[in-house]
Design a protein around this motif. Structure first.
Motif, PDB file in Angstrom:
ATOM      1  N   SER A   1      -3.775  14.664  -6.612  1.00 23.09           N
ATOM      2  CA  SER A   1      -2.482  14.173  -6.124  1.00 23.09           C
ATOM      3  C   SER A   1      -2.668  13.146  -5.005  1.00 23.09           C
ATOM      4  O   SER A   1      -1.923  12.168  -4.917  1.00 23.09           O
ATOM      5  CB  SER A   1      -1.625  15.339  -5.624  1.00 23.09           C
ATOM      6  N   LEU A   2      -3.672  13.369  -4.152  1.00 23.93           N
ATOM      7  CA  LEU A   2      -3.942  12.428  -3.072  1.00 23.93           C
ATOM      8  C   LEU A   2      -4.432  11.086  -3.624  1.00 23.93           C
ATOM      9  O   LEU A   2      -4.093  10.022  -3.092  1.00 23.93           O
ATOM     10  CB  LEU A   2      -4.970  13.011  -2.101  1.00 23.93           C
ATOM     11  N   GLU A   3      -5.223  11.134  -4.684  1.00 24.74           N
ATOM     12  CA  GLU A   3      -5.678   9.884  -5.312  1.00 24.74           C
ATOM     13  C   GLU A   3      -4.485   9.106  -5.867  1.00 24.74           C
ATOM     14  O   GLU A   3      -4.393   7.883  -5.722  1.00 24.74           O
ATOM     15  CB  GLU A   3      -6.672  10.198  -6.428  1.00 24.74           C
ATOM     16  N   LYS A   4      -3.558   9.834  -6.500  1.00 26.03           N
ATOM     17  CA  LYS A   4      -2.366   9.191  -7.039  1.00 26.03           C
ATOM     18  C   LYS A   4      -1.492   8.643  -5.910  1.00 26.03           C
ATOM     19  O   LYS A   4      -0.893   7.570  -6.036  1.00 26.03           O
ATOM     20  CB  LYS A   4      -1.571  10.187  -7.886  1.00 26.03           C
ATOM     21  N   LEU A   5      -1.418   9.389  -4.815  1.00 28.74           N
ATOM     22  CA  LEU A   5      -0.627   8.933  -3.677  1.00 28.74           C
ATOM     23  C   LEU A   5      -1.200   7.659  -3.078  1.00 28.74           C
ATOM     24  O   LEU A   5      -0.462   6.745  -2.716  1.00 28.74           O
ATOM     25  CB  LEU A   5      -0.571  10.029  -2.610  1.00 28.74           C
ATOM     26  N   ASP A   6      -2.509   7.620  -2.985  1.00 31.43           N
ATOM     27  CA  ASP A   6      -3.181   6.431  -2.445  1.00 31.43           C
ATOM     28  C   ASP A   6      -2.849   5.209  -3.297  1.00 31.43           C
ATOM     29  O   ASP A   6      -2.519   4.136  -2.779  1.00 31.43           O
ATOM     30  CB  ASP A   6      -4.686   6.675  -2.407  1.00 31.43           C
ATOM     31  N   ALA A   7      -2.915   5.381  -4.617  1.00 28.87           N
ATOM     32  CA  ALA A   7      -2.624   4.276  -5.524  1.00 28.87           C
ATOM     33  C   ALA A   7      -1.153   3.868  -5.434  1.00 28.87           C
ATOM     34  O   ALA A   7      -0.827   2.673  -5.411  1.00 28.87           O
ATOM     35  CB  ALA A   7      -2.971   4.670  -6.956  1.00 28.87           C
TER      36      ALA A   7
ATOM     37  N   VAL B   1       9.188  -0.751  -5.220  1.00 36.37           N
ATOM     38  CA  VAL B   1       9.423  -1.603  -4.064  1.00 36.37           C
ATOM     39  C   VAL B   1       8.077  -1.907  -3.413  1.00 36.37           C
ATOM     40  O   VAL B   1       7.215  -1.044  -3.324  1.00 36.37           O
ATOM     41  CB  VAL B   1      10.363  -0.888  -3.050  1.00 36.37           C
ATOM     42  N   ARG B   2       7.884  -3.116  -2.920  1.00 36.76           N
ATOM     43  CA  ARG B   2       6.609  -3.455  -2.294  1.00 36.76           C
ATOM     44  C   ARG B   2       6.392  -2.628  -1.039  1.00 36.76           C
ATOM     45  O   ARG B   2       7.331  -2.188  -0.384  1.00 36.76           O
ATOM     46  CB  ARG B   2       6.576  -4.929  -1.914  1.00 36.76           C
ATOM     47  N   SER B   3       5.128  -2.373  -0.670  1.00 35.95           N
ATOM     48  CA  SER B   3       4.792  -1.493   0.443  1.00 35.95           C
ATOM     49  C   SER B   3       5.408  -1.960   1.756  1.00 35.95           C
ATOM     50  O   SER B   3       5.708  -1.152   2.624  1.00 35.95           O
ATOM     51  CB  SER B   3       3.272  -1.397   0.598  1.00 35.95           C
ATOM     52  N   SER B   4       5.594  -3.256   1.925  1.00 36.87           N
ATOM     53  CA  SER B   4       6.168  -3.767   3.167  1.00 36.87           C
ATOM     54  C   SER B   4       7.617  -3.332   3.332  1.00 36.87           C
ATOM     55  O   SER B   4       8.166  -3.396   4.431  1.00 36.87           O
ATOM     56  CB  SER B   4       6.090  -5.291   3.194  1.00 36.87           C
TER      57      SER B   4
ATOM     58  N   LEU C   1      -2.601  11.424   3.349  1.00 38.27           N
ATOM     59  CA  LEU C   1      -3.885  10.776   3.113  1.00 38.27           C
ATOM     60  C   LEU C   1      -4.858  11.009   4.265  1.00 38.27           C
ATOM     61  O   LEU C   1      -6.061  11.169   4.056  1.00 38.27           O
ATOM     62  CB  LEU C   1      -3.682   9.277   2.886  1.00 38.27           C
ATOM     63  N   SER C   2      -4.355  11.076   5.486  1.00 44.79           N
ATOM     64  CA  SER C   2      -5.230  11.294   6.638  1.00 44.79           C
ATOM     65  C   SER C   2      -5.653  12.742   6.782  1.00 44.79           C
ATOM     66  O   SER C   2      -6.530  13.062   7.577  1.00 44.79           O
ATOM     67  CB  SER C   2      -4.536  10.832   7.928  1.00 44.79           C
ATOM     68  N   SER C   3      -5.025  13.653   6.004  1.00 46.39           N
ATOM     69  CA  SER C   3      -5.396  15.066   6.087  1.00 46.39           C
ATOM     70  C   SER C   3      -6.728  15.348   5.392  1.00 46.39           C
ATOM     71  O   SER C   3      -7.351  16.382   5.625  1.00 46.39           O
ATOM     72  CB  SER C   3      -4.309  15.947   5.452  1.00 46.39           C
TER      73      SER C   3
ATOM     74  N   GLY D   1       3.031   0.164  -3.376  1.00 49.38           N
ATOM     75  CA  GLY D   1       4.403   0.153  -2.857  1.00 49.38           C
ATOM     76  C   GLY D   1       5.384   0.779  -3.815  1.00 49.38           C
ATOM     77  O   GLY D   1       6.562   0.423  -3.849  1.00 49.38           O
ATOM     78  N   ASP D   2       4.931   1.775  -4.616  1.00 56.04           N
ATOM     79  CA  ASP D   2       5.761   2.400  -5.641  1.00 56.04           C
ATOM     80  C   ASP D   2       6.492   3.601  -5.042  1.00 56.04           C
ATOM     81  O   ASP D   2       5.975   4.721  -5.022  1.00 56.04           O
ATOM     82  CB  ASP D   2       4.870   2.828  -6.813  1.00 56.04           C
ATOM     83  N   VAL D   3       7.693   3.379  -4.544  1.00 59.17           N
ATOM     84  CA  VAL D   3       8.475   4.422  -3.889  1.00 59.17           C
ATOM     85  C   VAL D   3       8.743   5.594  -4.831  1.00 59.17           C
ATOM     86  O   VAL D   3       8.626   6.765  -4.457  1.00 59.17           O
ATOM     87  CB  VAL D   3       9.809   3.850  -3.367  1.00 59.17           C
ATOM     88  N   SER D   4       9.113   5.286  -6.062  1.00 62.68           N
ATOM     89  CA  SER D   4       9.432   6.329  -7.028  1.00 62.68           C
ATOM     90  C   SER D   4       8.239   7.265  -7.250  1.00 62.68           C
ATOM     91  O   SER D   4       8.383   8.482  -7.286  1.00 62.68           O
ATOM     92  CB  SER D   4       9.858   5.708  -8.360  1.00 62.68           C
ATOM     93  N   ALA D   5       7.053   6.691  -7.381  1.00 63.08           N
ATOM     94  CA  ALA D   5       5.855   7.498  -7.606  1.00 63.08           C
ATOM     95  C   ALA D   5       5.522   8.352  -6.385  1.00 63.08           C
ATOM     96  O   ALA D   5       5.118   9.513  -6.516  1.00 63.08           O
ATOM     97  CB  ALA D   5       4.675   6.596  -7.955  1.00 63.08           C
ATOM     98  N   ILE D   6       5.696   7.772  -5.190  1.00 64.36           N
ATOM     99  CA  ILE D   6       5.410   8.530  -3.959  1.00 64.36           C
ATOM    100  C   ILE D   6       6.334   9.732  -3.855  1.00 64.36           C
ATOM    101  O   ILE D   6       5.901  10.850  -3.560  1.00 64.36           O
ATOM    102  CB  ILE D   6       5.553   7.622  -2.721  1.00 64.36           C
ATOM    103  N   ILE D   7       7.621   9.520  -4.116  1.00 66.62           N
ATOM    104  CA  ILE D   7       8.586  10.623  -4.068  1.00 66.62           C
ATOM    105  C   ILE D   7       8.232  11.674  -5.117  1.00 66.62           C
ATOM    106  O   ILE D   7       8.289  12.877  -4.860  1.00 66.62           O
ATOM    107  CB  ILE D   7      10.013  10.091  -4.304  1.00 66.62           C
ATOM    108  N   GLY D   8       7.845  11.216  -6.292  1.00 63.26           N
ATOM    109  CA  GLY D   8       7.522  12.146  -7.365  1.00 63.26           C
ATOM    110  C   GLY D   8       6.324  13.031  -7.077  1.00 63.26           C
ATOM    111  O   GLY D   8       6.177  14.102  -7.672  1.00 63.26           O
ATOM    112  N   LEU D   9       5.466  12.619  -6.155  1.00 60.99           N
ATOM    113  CA  LEU D   9       4.264  13.387  -5.825  1.00 60.99           C
ATOM    114  C   LEU D   9       4.490  14.418  -4.720  1.00 60.99           C
ATOM    115  O   LEU D   9       3.620  15.252  -4.473  1.00 60.99           O
ATOM    116  CB  LEU D   9       3.143  12.434  -5.390  1.00 60.99           C
ATOM    117  N   GLN D  10       5.630  14.365  -4.041  1.00 62.24           N
ATOM    118  CA  GLN D  10       5.851  15.242  -2.892  1.00 62.24           C
ATOM    119  C   GLN D  10       5.733  16.726  -3.238  1.00 62.24           C
ATOM    120  O   GLN D  10       5.138  17.515  -2.508  1.00 62.24           O
ATOM    121  CB  GLN D  10       7.223  14.964  -2.264  1.00 62.24           C
ATOM    122  N   GLY D  11       6.297  17.121  -4.373  1.00 63.64           N
ATOM    123  CA  GLY D  11       6.258  18.528  -4.767  1.00 63.64           C
ATOM    124  C   GLY D  11       4.843  19.014  -5.021  1.00 63.64           C
ATOM    125  O   GLY D  11       4.448  20.095  -4.563  1.00 63.64           O
TER     126      GLY D  11
END
Length: 258
Positions: free
Chosen positions: A100-106, A35-38, A52-54, A111-121
């Protein structure tokens, strides 16, 4: 000396993210892919931004230097264990957190919701590992420098909750030894009651994010923390670590928590 690191900031970021995790990982979001970031869920966006701000200035977390030599904690903890624990295990958490933070930034930019969720753990585990270990090193000092306070805020807090330091040690030790698998034993401050409490957390789960208690003292009972010196006899390790606790640091944390 320890490099400057905003432990409070990192801890609060992990707390914010963990507390919102139930809202983030819902069936609807699991079905939302690319999904797009917006259109990102608001809580998910806040979670990503908080992680990311941490990161400190420069964009990467780093392994903190120790305020003592690897051999300074002997015989309670050997130089071999300290070197492996600090330079290998803790460093791995730092490396994986940065990756993991680099992947989260990307993923956030895409706007990749699936990837963001997958990085939480991975973010929680490695962020918690970095936070917990940084606190742990500060907990410790050479045996000759470990002095249990007989008066002051910490002594008063221990007396109010446990009666005395020996009773506190026994309660924290019993809970810590009983941790199943890997995890941590803690002494923390409950801001709601104004009292200190004993607690445990599994794996690298941060104390404050998991229980709401502000960490004052942590004991690492992952086997890498003691197996070289104590094999599988965890009670002996937990019993010995009380000889090298930096009580001055514990008291400083208590004062800051209040």
């Amino acid at each position: 000396r320890l490099r400057s690191i905003d432990i409070t900031s990192l801890s609060l970021k992990i707390l914010t993210i963990t507390m919102s995790a139930k809202q983030i990982i819902s069936p609807a979001l699991r079905a939302a892919v690319h999904v797009r970031s917006s259109k990102l869920n608001t809580e998910l966006s806040k979670s990503a931004a908080a992680y990311l701000s941490s990161a400190p200035t420069g964009g990467k977390h780093s392994l903190p230097d120790l305020p003592y030599d690897y051999a300074a904690l002997e015989p309670a903890i050997s130089a071999e264990t300290m070197e492996l624990h600090h330079s290998k295990h803790h460093n791995t958490y730092v490396t994986n957190l940065n990756a993991s933070l680099e992947k989260l930034d990307a993923a956030t930019s895409a706007g990749d919701v699936s990837a963001i969720i997958g990085l939480q753990g991975a973010l929680k585990f490695n962020g918690g590992g970095h936070l917990n270990h940084t606190l742990f090193w500060e907990n410790l000092c050479a045996k000759g420098s470990s002095e249990v306070p007989t008066s002051g805020p910490l002594a008063d807090a221990v007396s109010a909750r446990f009666g005395d330091f020996e009773t506190m040690k026994k309660e924290v030790s019993a809970m810590t030894v009983a941790v199943q698998g890997s995890g941590w034993g803690w002494l923390g401050f409950d801001a709601k009651t104004g009292r200190i409490e004993a607690a445990t957390c599994a794996n690298q789960d941060p104390l404050q994010a998991t229980t709401g208690l502000v960490p004052l003292l942590g004991i690492d009972v992952w086997e890498h923390a003691y197996y070289v010196d104590y094999r599988n006899v965890r009670p002996n390790y937990v019993g010995a670590i009380w000889d090298i606790i930096n009580w001055s640091e514990v008291e400083k944390r208590l004062a800051a928590a209040k």
